[in-house]
Write an enzyme that holds these catalytic residues in place. Sequence first.
Site, PDB file in Angstrom:
ATOM      1  N   LYS A 218       0.827  -1.207   0.000  1.00 54.94           N
ATOM      2  CA  LYS A 218       0.000   0.000   0.000  1.00 54.94           C
ATOM      3  C   LYS A 218       0.867   1.264   0.000  1.00 54.94           C
ATOM      4  CE  LYS A 218      -2.096  -1.352   3.738  1.00 54.94           C
ATOM      5  NZ  LYS A 218      -1.505  -2.702   3.864  1.00 54.94           N
ATOM      6  N   THR A 219       1.855   1.300   0.873  1.00 53.83           N
ATOM      7  CA  THR A 219       2.745   2.462   0.932  1.00 53.83           C
ATOM      8  C   THR A 219       3.550   2.599  -0.358  1.00 53.83           C
ATOM      9  OG1 THR A 219       2.932   2.156   3.324  1.00 53.83           O
ATOM     10  CG2 THR A 219       4.575   3.560   2.265  1.00 53.83           C
ATOM     11  N   HIS A 434       4.646 -39.222  13.756  1.00 49.22           N
ATOM     12  CA  HIS A 434       3.696 -38.103  13.704  1.00 49.22           C
ATOM     13  C   HIS A 434       3.701 -37.452  12.318  1.00 49.22           C
ATOM     14  CE1 HIS A 434       1.453 -34.728  15.700  1.00 49.22           C
ATOM     15  NE2 HIS A 434       1.933 -34.071  14.648  1.00 49.22           N
ATOM     16  N   GLU A 435       4.886 -37.112  11.815  1.00 46.40           N
ATOM     17  CA  GLU A 435       4.973 -36.463  10.507  1.00 46.40           C
ATOM     18  C   GLU A 435       4.630 -37.429   9.385  1.00 46.40           C
ATOM     19  OE1 GLU A 435       5.157 -33.402  10.424  1.00 46.40           O
ATOM     20  OE2 GLU A 435       5.780 -33.065  12.488  1.00 46.40           O
ATOM     21  N   ASP A 510      -2.158 -28.886  15.974  1.00 40.42           N
ATOM     22  CA  ASP A 510      -3.018 -29.576  15.011  1.00 40.42           C
ATOM     23  C   ASP A 510      -4.467 -29.529  15.465  1.00 40.42           C
ATOM     24  OD1 ASP A 510      -0.771 -30.240  13.565  1.00 40.42           O
ATOM     25  OD2 ASP A 510      -0.506 -32.156  14.576  1.00 40.42           O
TER      26      ASP A 510
END
Length: 665
Positions: A218-219, A434-435, A510
């Site tokens: 914007k600037t 987990h992953e 999660d």
Amino acid sequence: MKNGRRSIFFYIILIGVIALLVFAITSFIPLPRMQYDDFITQLKAGNIKSATLKEDELIVYVNNKVPADQASGKSAINPGTKYGVDIPSYSAFMEYMNEFLDGNKDAENKVSFTASFNHIPGWVEYIPMIGMIAVMVIFMLIIIGQNNGNSKIMTFAKSRARLYTESKVKFTDVAGAEEEKEELEEIVDFLKFPKKYFSLGARIPKGVLMVGPPGTGKTYLAKAVAGEANVPFFSISGSDFVEMYVGVGAARVRDMFEQAKKNAPCIIFIDEIDAVGRHRGAGLGGGHDEREQTLNQILVEMDGFEQNAGIVIIAATNRPDILDPALTRPGRFDRKIVVNYPDITAREKILEIHSRNKKVDESVSFKDAAKNTAGFTAADLENLMNEAALLAARRGSEKITNAHLKEAIFRVIVGPEKRSHVINEHDKKLTAYHEAGHAIIVKLFSTTSKVDRVSIIPAGSAGGYTAHRPDEDLSYYTSKQLFETIVVALGGKAAEEIIFGDVTTGASSDLQSANSTAMKMVTKYGMSEALGNMIMDTGHEEIFLGRDFGHTRTASEELSSTVDREVKKIIDKAYDTAKKLLTDNMDKLELIAKTLMERERIEKEEFDILMDGGQLPDLAEKATETEKTEEAQQADEAPKTEEAPKAEETPKTEEAPDAAEASKE
């Protein structure tokens, strides 16, 4: 340097004035008087320590200790004090003193007597007073001169706007905002050729409000408007108006518009206008505070009785919902331009612009990088190119390659990898499963995303991450796609429960992401059978005290309970789906997890090979191939990067799912 010298000169004069005042006060204080007869009495008693004759006045100094019976006379005599004595006759006094001194040569308390015969003109006595008056006049003139200049003394009401007579930013330096530039080109044309519009009776918009998330440019767009129009550019932040002193903000607004009128045609750019333009009456106390006075003055200046011909006001904010309606109405900010996140084409152009002053290898594909950076703002992309350049320099490369660019993307999103961090075997195994759970569900269940990298190396605040990307930018999401994101988010916890029979705290983010998405599906998107098209979300992501505090919620307890049940139904269904998928593909879960424990990181191509039932080369063979590749790159001036895997969309980490959700909305 000149201002520093002026300040030193100012303090020197101030010290001089104070010294002269002290000298004048001490010089013109008259001495206490002693009668001549008392002097003779004290002199004979041995109480006079010294006597000095100056012209027709005798100055005497009394001893520190005067016996009580001798401290008497026509007036009380104080020990250790100077006195002035008027002598009747100079010749008679000198005759008496000579006789007295001759007769008391052997006395214990001898008197020290001196006589001064210097005849100084009377006007000399007035020199100190004249000098003091002259210095004080000069001192006052300096203060007045500084107040009329740029000194900070008594200049609270002066505008803090910085004037730029020339802006080097042009529209060609702004990429990815073509429609926004078209809107602003009209403003530029008016500032260049105002007569063309005035002759037709047209009125150019007085104000342009640019709305968008932080970092979208914007600037930068406002500076480009000033650069194209080649007019003075006043830049100020909304917080620069407000001070602790009442009335200062309104005075600064008046001063800023007065300066703008003198430099018309010009542009006034107010950044973060929400700092001063927020809804009036929003304070919990209900008082008429300084911010409201400042806003009132802005409203009057923008659309009052006086015409501000040739002055265009451009303001920027990322909180348009809290602005006062009087500020955003036609006649003040007539036009609102939304500067949003750049799409894939815009991101490619932005990356090309920020690579102009950098050495980039010819094989670098900005199109692939654009696919991999959905949700990035223009500021994020500029930072990405800088990170890639830093990585290339750190690794001794002469040019930025695809590998540097891809690694920089992960550094920006996830953070730098912490390879020195010590992890015990149990935590390493837990993170691997987990992953692996996340990655397998992305591969088997998601219709929009593909796995880009799986890692158990700590990065940023995450103990590990699964980066996955959509195939293309999506503006809208179906209920099925949102349900898929919930299943993917719960894949890690499901894998923990299946393998270890227990869950850990590692799935907290999660769960937060999954519950947030499910709650929005029910209360905001109308994706619940029980509630149908009824929503409970007001559209405000955060409470605006003063406006939202007094509003009551219309939802009944029964309806709130229904919402909770619907959210739980979605979460439970997604969790059961994740557990079933992983249970049915236990062999893949074991293979991916064991490979992660061995290699710590799996790239997209390697993951696809494992999911298709293939095998990866041994780490020793891979290390040998890597060494050969590095030697070939060092021998070649342009490093080859054809072997580097291509990234295609924003990697999403399980540690920060809310960022991905924000881009979906």
